[in-house]
Design an enzyme around this catalytic site. Structure first.
Site, short mmCIF file in Angstrom:
data_model
loop_
_atom_site.label_atom_id
_atom_site.label_comp_id
_atom_site.label_asym_id
_atom_site.label_seq_id
_atom_site.Cartn_x
_atom_site.Cartn_y
_atom_site.Cartn_z
N ASP A 274 0.82 -1.21 0.00
CA ASP A 274 0.00 0.00 0.00
C ASP A 274 0.86 1.26 0.00
OD1 ASP A 274 -2.25 1.91 0.83
OD2 ASP A 274 -3.30 -0.01 0.80
N HIS B 144 -3.75 5.23 4.08
CA HIS B 144 -4.56 4.10 3.67
C HIS B 144 -3.98 2.76 4.15
CE1 HIS B 144 -6.11 1.50 0.24
NE2 HIS B 144 -7.22 2.13 0.58
N SER C 275 -11.68 -1.13 -0.30
CA SER C 275 -10.38 -1.05 0.38
C SER C 275 -10.45 -1.58 1.79
CB SER C 275 -9.95 0.42 0.50
OG SER C 275 -9.14 0.79 -0.55
#
Ligand code: NAG
Ligand code: NAG
Ligand code: NAG
Ligand code: NAG
Length: 854
Positions: free
Chosen positions: A211, A249, A421
């Site tokens: 990520d 994230h 996600s």
């Protein structure tokens, strides 16, 4: 000059890695060499710099030279690629540039090459802001009738208290983490607490979050952080720390999986498991970096959590490049001591742009577990994409809430994590729990367990098919929502499956115009029991179809695949925003709907161009690939590594009968609920109004292409039929299957179908004998010599296009501009179907603006 931060670590661990790249001043080439070649020798011969091996890939190396200083080498490599392509793809001279000069002796060891380019390739699977804005944190408002009584709710809160006490969970936001235990919408959670109470908390498992970084300084992560399995590919070095303002994230995803049980924020699904961070999303990267990332420490990292992919704008069609494909297969075959890395991918958030996860080569890979989202009330959120490759769904944002997890910072929490996600990492957590009790599960066992234990939801919404193994599948929800308790319980006693086997059909030439409007063009291929026995294939798991279609507006196309038992996979659906003047170029679609079928009988693809406009096209050819469990484990080998040319024409073209079927239903499938044709095995009322409904007309002529060079072909006589059947609404597919199979399908539910297809059956494969002995040898992956001139004939029109991966508009799509997680509460949590009204309402966020501009 300061020493780089990673230096002590390198000295300590003795691990060296390829020199950091400098794309401003150098050119880089990824080159696969013959196994016997020594890369240093090749570098010397070519007068380029040897940079090292590419990740864990055998015989793949990177070479460099100062920018523009080795044009000669570059051109020669390109010519070599062209020449191989020409030979193997049977291109005739017109379609390729003339060979400009003799390939030098120096390139004799080169098998494959690709100049490396930095690209911002992936976007995070954060949902686009939805149409209706409802800002500010809100609790679930219970505006939907909730069957739970006050007593139930009180009881739930009590139970939650008891669980927290028993497990000694003191994390301050634990009770807000509704996805772990939902005390408002009862039953809408991961059902994980029972697993913990049995002492299963992930000990011994390592997940890697690929990520935008992982904050290993977070007090909620640092005790579970696995430094050895971590790497930063964007700012090369061993610490994958978030560095950009929105590098949050990955940390949030990591928190969902393995946030520590302590006094900070909440807990992860597998709170005693380890978590590694691999940073690739924060800057442009090359294919060699991504290939390296996806295999990073693949003996220790068990599961790779991937909440990203090509843009979900409804107009992108992109698959991983060859190096990355090879890395994925390498992970499957060699990772985790040969049990296979477990790759988990977020399905994608483009549902409101008609996007479909079969247009994404990561989510539609047989090697990945594709996870869609549902909201905290168990409904389908507006963003979550549907497709036949989706395996399961699980909880994420919507219904005025989102996932509560750890954030970047030493003691930061976040309550707005969402989109698919956020769904993917929850499944990673479930798998981590299962692997901690059953570390011997292979990558396919994990997929079986998903199917075996997923719970169908909204079963009467018309999107569900009954499969032949007694499961139900929906393109919107896969096999259903994942349940941690059921998954881990089933894993405990799971009997390992036999090795994977496969059957690849020859390329099936169609070469037929695609009718516009309601008609579809069908092409069939019959798989015999003998073929599957020869392939050592017992029962199906994944089915893939690779196809070539030329079309001047890609989004007008849709494709269904009908199995011998009559189950329909919607491989491709119309995409209103996809105006790409290209069809499908060697694109591979995937379906998990046929899991458990025998595979024997007629397989049919139906291609439709539902928009009557000036855009039209031709169905060139296709190939059916069946993957599944082997009959005899002892003789089963591993599938060869993907090779750029392995899809190409090493076998003769064969078959095909093409038939235009007039159907009464527009083929637009802008989203579930599924079309009536989903349910050929279920009585469906004909639409009352349309007078043509009860007539199915098979009109078109057949084209049977018989390879000239290979004389063993037999083409069955063709037949053209017109028939009418008052029972059958015309939107029932005619399948192109045998009458017997049809009767079996429809007969079982009382419908009578009179149907014949003159199947030019035919199929022949050059080197037929070898096929008998070992289909794999004959079909694929061998280095082929020159292709017989005659054999090329039927194929030449196929390729003029250079290829590697499908092109998409805007390769430099800015993944991050304007994207913010902080808009999450703006979601509309109540939509049950993907919204089509993206043109209305005021919206913000450049990702969405980009996606809608043409
Ligand atoms: C959820 O877990 C409990 C054990 O904690 C189990 O009894 C129950 O069957 C599970 N729920 C479902 C739907 O399987
Ligand atoms: C975790 O597993 C290791 C062995 O793999 C064992 O030594 C350790 O005690 C386990 N820890 C817990 C909390 O179960
Ligand atoms: C597409 O339409 C054009 C003009 O309408 C026609 O000339 C052409 O043959 C058509 N192509 C196909 C493949 O149908
Ligand atoms: C599908 O299976 C369900 C039970 O799982 C059953 O109720 C339903 O009738 C079946 N549908 C068809 C068309 O057979």
């Amino acid at each position: 000059m300061l020493l780089p931060a990673w230096l002590p670590w390198v000295l300590l661990t003795g691990r060296a890695w390829a020199n950091p790249r400098d794309y401003d001043n150098n050119d880089y080439f990824a080159i696969q060499l013959h196994p016997s070649a020594v890369p240093q020798d090749v570098a010397r011969r070519l007068n380029v710099q040897y940079e090292g091996r590419i990740g864990e890939l055998s015989h793949h190396y990177t070479f460099s030279c100062p920018r523009d200083s080795c044009r000669d080498v570059e051109e020669s490599l390109q010519e070599l690629q062209w020449r191989k392509k020409r030979r193997r793809r049977s291109l005739n001279g017109r379609d390729v540039p003339a060979i400009r000069r003799q390939i030098t002796h120096d390139l004799r060891d080169v098998v494959w090459s690709e100049k490396q380019q930095l690209r911002q390739r992936h976007v995070k699977r954060i949902p686009p802001p939805s149409v209706q804005l409802a800002r500010g944190p809100q609790v679930a408002d219970g505006s939907k009738p909730d069957p739970a009584t006050d007593l139930d709710l009180q009881d739930a809160i009590q139970r939650l208290d008891t669980i927290a006490q028993t497990l000694d969970i003191k994390d301050p936001i634990f009770k807000e983490q509704w996805h772990l235990f939902n005390s408002v919408q009862l039953g809408h959670d991961m059902n994980v607490t029972g697993v913990w109470l049995e002492g299963i908390t992930g000990n011994g498992t390592i997940s890697a979050v690929i990520d935008d970084g992982l904050d290993s300084n977070s007090n909620d992560l640092k005790d579970n952080f696995y430094a050895e399995g971590s790497w930063d590919f964007n700012d090369p070095g061993p610490e994958p720390l978030p560095r950009l303002f929105d590098d949050k994230h990955g940390t949030r995803c990591a928190g969902e999986i393995a946030a520590v049980k302590n006094d900070v924020c909440g807990v992860g699904m597998a709170y005693d498991s380890k978590i590694a961070g691999i940073r690739i999303l924060s800057k442009p990267i090359s294919d060699e970096d991504e290939a390296t990332a996806i295999n990073y420490h693949f003996q220790e990292n068990d599961i790779y959590s991937c909440s990203w992919g090509p843009p979900d704008d409804g107009q992108t069609m992109e698959a991983p490049g060859l190096l990355i494909q090879q890395a994925i297969v390498n992970g499957i075959q060699n990772g985790r001591s040969g049990l296979g890395s477990v790759f988990v991918f977020a399905a994608g958030n483009g549902a409101s742009f008609d996007d479909n996860c079969n247009f994404d080569g990561y989510t539609n890979s047989i090697y990945s577990i594709t996870v869609g989202g549902i909201d905290r009330a168990g409904n389908h959120p507006y963003y979550s994409e549907s497709c036949s490759a989706q395996l399961v769904v699980t909880y994420s944002s919507g219904h005025n809430d989102a996932i509560h997890t750890t954030d970047v910072g030493s003691n930061q929490c976040y309550n707005g994590h969402g989109g698919t996600s956020a769904a993917g990492p929850l499944v990673v957590g479930v798998v981590a729990l299962a692997l901690s009790v059953r570390p011997d599960l292979t990558w396919r066992d994990v997929q079986y367990l998903c199917i075996e234990t997923a719970i169908p939801i909204h079963e009467d919404d018309g999107s569900w098919d009954n499969t032949t193994i007694g499961k139900r599948f929906s393109h919107m929800y896969g096999y259903g929502k994942i349940d941690a308790y059921r998954f881990v319980e089933a894993a405990r006693s799971w009997e390992l499956v036999k090795p994977q086997a496969w059957f690849h059909s020859p390329w099936l030439s169609v070469q037929h115009k695609i009718p516009e409007g309601d008609q579809g063009l069908t092409a069939s291929f019959e798989v015999t029991e003998e073929m599957l026995n020869t392939a050592n294939l017992e029962k199906l798991e994944h089915v893939t179809v690779t196809m070539n279609i030329e079309h001047t507006r890609r989004g007008d196309l849709s494709v269904d695949l009908i199995s011998p038992s009559g189950l329909v996979s919607h491989l491709a659906t119309n995409r209103a925003h996809d105006a790409e003047p290209a069809g499908y170029d060697d694109w591979t679609f995937m379906s998990v709907l046929h899991w458990g079928e025998s595979g024997i009988g007629d397989w049919t693809v139906v291609v439709k161009d539902s928009n009557q406009n000036e855009f039209n096209g031709t169905f060139i050819d296709w190939r059916l690939n069946l993957w599944g469990n082997s009959i005899n484990a002892q003789i089963q080998s591993l599938h060869p590594m993907p090779d750029e040319h392995d899809d190409d024409h090493e076998t003769a073209s064969a078959v095909v009968s093409t038939t235009s079927v007039e159907a009464g239903v527009p083929a637009t499938a802008t989203g579930p609920p599924a079309k009536p044709s989903d349910h050929p095995d279920r009585p469906t009322k004909p639409k009352p109004t349309d007078p043509t409904d009860s007539v199915v007309t098979v009109t078109a002529t057949n084209t049977v292409s018989v390879p000239i060079a290979t004389a063993t072909a037999t083409a069955a006589p063709e037949e053209t039929h017109t028939y009418s059947d008052s029972f059958l609404p015309s939107f029932f597919p005619t399948f192109g299957v045998s009458k017997r199979t049809q009767i079996w399908i429809y007969g079982s539910i009382g419908l009578i179908v009179v149907f014949c297809v003159g199947l030019g059956a035919y199929f022949l494969v050059q080197r037929r004998k070898r096929l008998r002995n070992n289909p794999r040898d004959a079909y694929e992956f061998e280095m082929v010599g020159d292709v017989d001139e005659d054999e090329q004939q039927g194929l030449t029109s196929r390729k003029g296009r250079g290829k590697g991966r499908a092109k998409r508009g805007g390769e430099l799509y800015d993944a991050f501009a304007g994207e913010s997680d902080d808009d999450l509460y703006s979601e509309d949590g109540y939509q049950d179907t993907p919204s089509n009204d993206t043109g209305s309402g005021s919206r913000s966020g450049s990702s969405e603006d980009k996606a809608t501009e043409k």
